[in-house]
Motif scaffolding. Structure first.
Motif, PDB file in Angstrom:
ATOM      1  N   PHE A 227       0.833  -1.213   0.000  1.00 32.20           N
ATOM      2  CA  PHE A 227       0.000   0.000   0.000  1.00 32.20           C
ATOM      3  C   PHE A 227       0.866   1.260   0.000  1.00 32.20           C
ATOM      4  O   PHE A 227       0.656   2.174  -0.794  1.00 32.20           O
ATOM      5  CB  PHE A 227      -0.928   0.016   1.221  1.00 32.20           C
ATOM      6  N   SER A 228       1.837   1.296   0.899  1.00 34.43           N
ATOM      7  CA  SER A 228       2.600   2.538   1.026  1.00 34.43           C
ATOM      8  C   SER A 228       3.504   2.768  -0.181  1.00 34.43           C
ATOM      9  O   SER A 228       3.681   3.909  -0.617  1.00 34.43           O
ATOM     10  CB  SER A 228       3.402   2.563   2.324  1.00 34.43           C
ATOM     11  N   LEU A 229       4.036   1.697  -0.759  1.00 35.98           N
ATOM     12  CA  LEU A 229       4.924   1.909  -1.903  1.00 35.98           C
ATOM     13  C   LEU A 229       4.136   2.255  -3.169  1.00 35.98           C
ATOM     14  O   LEU A 229       4.621   2.973  -4.030  1.00 35.98           O
ATOM     15  CB  LEU A 229       5.820   0.691  -2.130  1.00 35.98           C
ATOM     16  N   THR A 230       2.913   1.743  -3.248  1.00 30.41           N
ATOM     17  CA  THR A 230       2.079   2.161  -4.382  1.00 30.41           C
ATOM     18  C   THR A 230       1.730   3.637  -4.238  1.00 30.41           C
ATOM     19  O   THR A 230       1.728   4.389  -5.217  1.00 30.41           O
ATOM     20  CB  THR A 230       0.802   1.303  -4.448  1.00 30.41           C
ATOM     21  N   ALA A 231       1.452   4.041  -2.987  1.00 32.13           N
ATOM     22  CA  ALA A 231       1.163   5.463  -2.754  1.00 32.13           C
ATOM     23  C   ALA A 231       2.381   6.312  -3.108  1.00 32.13           C
ATOM     24  O   ALA A 231       2.258   7.387  -3.715  1.00 32.13           O
ATOM     25  CB  ALA A 231       0.754   5.681  -1.307  1.00 32.13           C
ATOM     26  N   ALA A 232       3.568   5.814  -2.746  1.00 31.45           N
ATOM     27  CA  ALA A 232       4.793   6.556  -3.073  1.00 31.45           C
ATOM     28  C   ALA A 232       4.975   6.626  -4.590  1.00 31.45           C
ATOM     29  O   ALA A 232       5.366   7.661  -5.143  1.00 31.45           O
ATOM     30  CB  ALA A 232       6.001   5.896  -2.416  1.00 31.45           C
ATOM     31  N   GLY A 233       4.665   5.533  -5.258  1.00 33.15           N
ATOM     32  CA  GLY A 233       4.741   5.529  -6.724  1.00 33.15           C
ATOM     33  C   GLY A 233       3.763   6.527  -7.322  1.00 33.15           C
ATOM     34  O   GLY A 233       3.989   7.077  -8.396  1.00 33.15           O
ATOM     35  N   GLY A 234       2.681   6.771  -6.588  1.00 36.98           N
ATOM     36  CA  GLY A 234       1.669   7.730  -7.049  1.00 36.98           C
ATOM     37  C   GLY A 234       2.183   9.146  -7.161  1.00 36.98           C
ATOM     38  O   GLY A 234       1.533  10.000  -7.779  1.00 36.98           O
ATOM     39  N   THR A 235       3.358   9.410  -6.587  1.00 32.06           N
ATOM     40  CA  THR A 235       3.924  10.766  -6.720  1.00 32.06           C
ATOM     41  C   THR A 235       4.230  11.054  -8.202  1.00 32.06           C
ATOM     42  O   THR A 235       4.302  12.205  -8.600  1.00 32.06           O
ATOM     43  CB  THR A 235       5.221  10.936  -5.894  1.00 32.06           C
ATOM     44  N   ILE A 236       4.385   9.995  -8.994  1.00 30.91           N
ATOM     45  CA  ILE A 236       4.601  10.189 -10.434  1.00 30.91           C
ATOM     46  C   ILE A 236       3.368  10.870 -11.034  1.00 30.91           C
ATOM     47  O   ILE A 236       3.482  11.843 -11.793  1.00 30.91           O
ATOM     48  CB  ILE A 236       4.850   8.835 -11.127  1.00 30.91           C
ATOM     49  N   ILE A 237       2.195  10.357 -10.652  1.00 32.83           N
ATOM     50  CA  ILE A 237       0.950  10.940 -11.180  1.00 32.83           C
ATOM     51  C   ILE A 237       0.770  12.353 -10.636  1.00 32.83           C
ATOM     52  O   ILE A 237       0.393  13.269 -11.370  1.00 32.83           O
ATOM     53  CB  ILE A 237      -0.248  10.045 -10.807  1.00 32.83           C
ATOM     54  N   GLY A 270      10.382   1.774   1.625  1.00 30.93           N
ATOM     55  CA  GLY A 270       9.919   0.428   1.914  1.00 30.93           C
ATOM     56  C   GLY A 270      10.808  -0.279   2.917  1.00 30.93           C
ATOM     57  O   GLY A 270      10.320  -0.890   3.880  1.00 30.93           O
ATOM     58  N   LEU A 271      12.114  -0.159   2.724  1.00 30.39           N
ATOM     59  CA  LEU A 271      13.054  -0.812   3.630  1.00 30.39           C
ATOM     60  C   LEU A 271      12.916  -0.239   5.037  1.00 30.39           C
ATOM     61  O   LEU A 271      12.900  -0.962   6.037  1.00 30.39           O
ATOM     62  CB  LEU A 271      14.477  -0.612   3.100  1.00 30.39           C
ATOM     63  N   LEU A 272      12.774   1.072   5.094  1.00 28.74           N
ATOM     64  CA  LEU A 272      12.613   1.738   6.390  1.00 28.74           C
ATOM     65  C   LEU A 272      11.341   1.257   7.078  1.00 28.74           C
ATOM     66  O   LEU A 272      11.332   0.972   8.286  1.00 28.74           O
ATOM     67  CB  LEU A 272      12.568   3.252   6.169  1.00 28.74           C
ATOM     68  N   GLN A 273      10.283   1.139   6.317  1.00 30.54           N
ATOM     69  CA  GLN A 273       9.011   0.690   6.884  1.00 30.54           C
ATOM     70  C   GLN A 273       9.143  -0.733   7.450  1.00 30.54           C
ATOM     71  O   GLN A 273       8.667  -1.018   8.551  1.00 30.54           O
ATOM     72  CB  GLN A 273       7.926   0.725   5.807  1.00 30.54           C
ATOM     73  N   LEU A 274       9.831  -1.604   6.711  1.00 29.28           N
ATOM     74  CA  LEU A 274       9.999  -2.976   7.174  1.00 29.28           C
ATOM     75  C   LEU A 274      10.866  -3.021   8.433  1.00 29.28           C
ATOM     76  O   LEU A 274      10.570  -3.767   9.375  1.00 29.28           O
ATOM     77  CB  LEU A 274      10.622  -3.827   6.063  1.00 29.28           C
TER      78      LEU A 274
END
Lengths: 411, 298
Positions: A227-237, A270-274
């Motif tokens: 979820f969080s990495l998809t949201a981060a990827g959303g910064t492209i949009i 992502g790594l930080l979150q894990l």
């Protein structure tokens, strides 16, 4: 006032019905999840539940009695026996759920009217399957050994007390009823039948001996990472919509460098979150994260890379943030349910487990489970790391292709 | 920087005879069945300030996207700074600056952080980046707010930052796409000064806007597009003279004798009408409120 309220409701309903994402989330997703849960629990279409649990059997006695036991167990609807030599080690490595060892002398013990000894090696992490196994073993053991021995002993006792045949039959029925009604899952009854149970996996530290906790932390970690990495990827949009992406495209910097920068940022997050989640798990649930920290880091890095590829691919595929949120929610929830983020795949039918391994969740969960429960190091999770990196490569290549198509090639 | 004086007879920029900075021949662009540009020719001389005008959908943005390497024409040829946009996009991008219509900066970063970031992306040398950022902050009038997050800025401040973020690498050719939308007269005036200052240093400018007064004030030459066709080109005076009834001249009357002058000239059959020329509202507003920027601390 009522007419105004109706007008507002009518307008919102129209907007809702025209919003395909909202419709999918409202109606399709619950149906899909219900199907997945139903299938996982084996209740779909009145089927056969979770199917037969494979159990290794190692016959060191090779007597008529041991063969009769194996034959009888083979007829059980709950378990499927597979002959195997060196079964204890296989269970300890997490390669099998359980193994039944028939020691040498089993047959002669029965013939002598003594309680024979059997050993069940278990992977305690797979608690639900163990219940099925114990539940399947108990009646068979009762029939083949306990009942015969019990009957012989009881008849001897009855005769010694001078009781007749009818009293013996009544007592025998009482004994059978009480055995049938007893809870066989706690190990007390199998132990009475001469079955020794040995858990051969996990750590000896009782604070850590909880596969459920390691599964819960890893499962939530994997799902939330997606979820969080998809949201981060959303910064492209977001950047596309606010014009900064076009501004970056107008610089001499190669657009692939921009995508790579995004990927680097997302992997780091992502790594930080894990790290935060597993540290929390170690502090609160005593997860053994320091037993194999390098292996844990490698699996986490591979998972973060795969999830980053997933987030980037979705972000370059979707046109709007809203579309991304709808689609990602749908895919992530389905992948999480299929891939074992919500409940262990080991409780699901074999076909479900195979299907689940088409998701990155399942491979990540396997990796974490191997480290946190079976205490494996990097060499024990190379397959999981390899598959996750493979998924990462494929998704990143797809993302790069989508990126070039959408942002690179001037039209 | 001082604002340029309005002068419709302004001569074309020096160096106009040199190789053109932009050469577009018969540029045609279609999107599906829609034609955005119909065989448009465009030539811009080095150091020139060109106003590219037209109503919405005229093809201005498409033309700028083609010239700035973001789109390729369906047919026709284009050369920018002597380079082919398709083959040498990166080299062209290193020499041009594009100020987008939308405010394309990061609200979550400070003005200085935004400028450092875009400077790096524009390959400004590390040794000169700090100086260029300071120059940009100074030109934009944002020195005092340099370390504040852009999200707290007014629309005018963001606009000024939006402009200088495209100038850090000292581009030879700058495209400005409606750079004054939605800002107060003070900030607009400051933007005029920035653009005029840029032009004065020899930078070639392509300026699109719906504010015709901006073009009058800033541009040497004008091209008007409509429905993808070029409908006019020339200096402001050349264009004005193309309009029927444009031969009317102004007459400055001494003192307060407008009524008397009207009577005399009418009686002599010299004039049919005398109008009093008044300053525009913007000029009145600026005269009353001053030219200083209103950005809080600055």
């Amino acid at each position: 006032m009522m007419s105004s309220a109706l007008a507002v409701a009518n307008k919102d309903l129209k907007l809702f019905l025209r919003d395909r994402t909202a419709l999918l989330l409202t109606f399709a997703l619950p149906i899909v999840l219900a199907l997945i849960f139903g299938a996982a629990m084996g209740s779909m279409g009145g089927g056969q539940g979770m199917g037969r649990v494979p159990v290794l059997v190692e016959d060191l006695d090779e007597s008529a009695a041991s063969r009769a036991l194996i034959e009888e167990l083979g007829r059980s609807a709950g378990i499927e026996l597979k002959p195997y030599s060196g079964s204890r080690a296989r269970v300890a490595r997490g390669k099998a759920v359980a193994a039944l060892l028939i020691p040498s002398g089993y047959g002669s013990e029965i013939e002598a009217g003594r309680g024979p000894r059997l050993v069940l090696y278990r992977d305690a992490a797979r608690a639900i399957e163990q219940q099925v196994i114990t539940g399947s073993l108990t009646p068979v053991l009762m029939r083949l050994s306990g009942r015969e021995i019990g009957r012989a002993m009881m008849k001897k006792s009855m005769a010694a007390f001078g009781l007749d045949e009818s009293a013996t039959a009544a007592l025998e029925k009482t004994l059978a009823d009480s055995l049938a009604g007893a809870d066989s899952s706690d190990g007390a009854l199998p132990a009475a039948m001469g079955l020794e149970i040995e858990d051969v996996t996990g750590t000896d530290d009782p604070a850590q001996k909880n596969a459920g906790k390691s599964h819960a932390v890893a499962g939530i970690a994997v799902m939330m990472l997606l979820f969080s990495l998809t949201a981060a990827g959303g910064t492209i949009i977001e950047e596309e919509q606010q014009g900064t992406l076009e501004r970056l495209r107008l610089t001499p910097t190669a657009s692939r460098a921009v995508l790579f920068g995004k990927a680097l940022f997302i992997v780091s997050v992502g790594l930080l979150q894990l790290i935060v989640l597993f540290t929390f798990g170690a502090l609160v649930f005593s997860l053994p994260i320091w037993d194999a920290p390098f292996a844990l880091l490698c699996v986490s890095l591979a998972l973060a890379a795969a999830a980053t590829g997933f987030g980037l691919w979705l972000s370059v595929t979707c046109r709007t943030r809203k579309q991304l949120e709808g689609l990602s929610t749908l895919i992530i929830l389905v992948m999480s349910a299929l891939g074992g983020s919500w409940f262990p795949l080991m409780i699901t039918p074999a076909w479900y487990q195979k299907l689940g391994h088409f998701t990155l969740n399942a491979w990540a969960m396997d990796g974490y489970h191997a480290i946190l429960w079976y205490g494996k190091g990097v060499d024990g999770v190379l397959v999981e790391i390899g598959v996750l990196l493979g998924i990462a490569s494929i998704l990143t290549l797809l993302a790069l292709r989508g990126w070039r198509k959408r942002f690179d090639i001037t039209t | 920087m001082m604002p340029r004086r309005e002068n419709p007879d302004r001569p074309r920029a020096a160096g106009a005879a040199a190789a053109p900075v932009v050469e577009a021949r018969a540029v045609h662009k279609t999107f599906g069945s829609q034609t955005a540009l119909h065989a448009v020719d465009l030539e811009i001389a080095r150091g020139e300030a060109l106003g590219l005008l037209g109503p919405n959908g005229a093809g201005k943005t498409t033309m700028i996207r083609i010239l700035s390497t973001l789109a390729r024409p369906s047919s026709g040829s284009v050369r920018v700074l002597g380079l082919d946009p398709e083959r040498d996009a990166a080299r062209i991008r290193a020499k041009i600056g594009v100020v987008p219509q939308e405010i394309a900066i990061y609200d979550g970063l400070t003005a200085r952080e935004n400028l450092y970031f875009f400077g790096r992306m524009q390959s400004v040398a590390q040794s000169s980046l700090a100086a260029r950022v300071q120059w940009a902050l100074d030109v934009a009038g944002l020195v005092e707010r340099a370390d504040d997050r852009v999200g707290s800025f007014s629309g005018g401040m963001k606009r000024r930052l939006n402009i200088v973020a495209s100038l850090l690498h000292e581009p030879e050719l700058v495209f400005l796409d409606e750079p004054t939308v939605g800002i107060d007269p003070q900030s607009r005036n400051h933007v005029y000064e920035m653009v005029a200052g840029l032009h004065a240093t020899g930078v070639t400018i392509v300026y699109t806007t719906h504010q015709l007064g901006e073009v009058e004030r800033l541009c040497d030459r004008i091209v008007i597009l409509d429905k993808g066709n070029e409908i006019a080109r020339g200096t402001l005076l050349e264009l004005q003279r193309k309009i029927p009834g444009s031969g009317r001249r102004g007459l400055r009357v001494m003192g307060d004798r407008v009524v008397e002058a009207r009577a005399v000239l009418t009686e002599a059959g010299i004039a049919s009408e005398i109008e009093e020329e008044l300053p525009g509202l913007e000029q009145v507003f600026l005269a009353l409120t001053g030219h200083a920027l209103r950005d809080g601390r600055s």
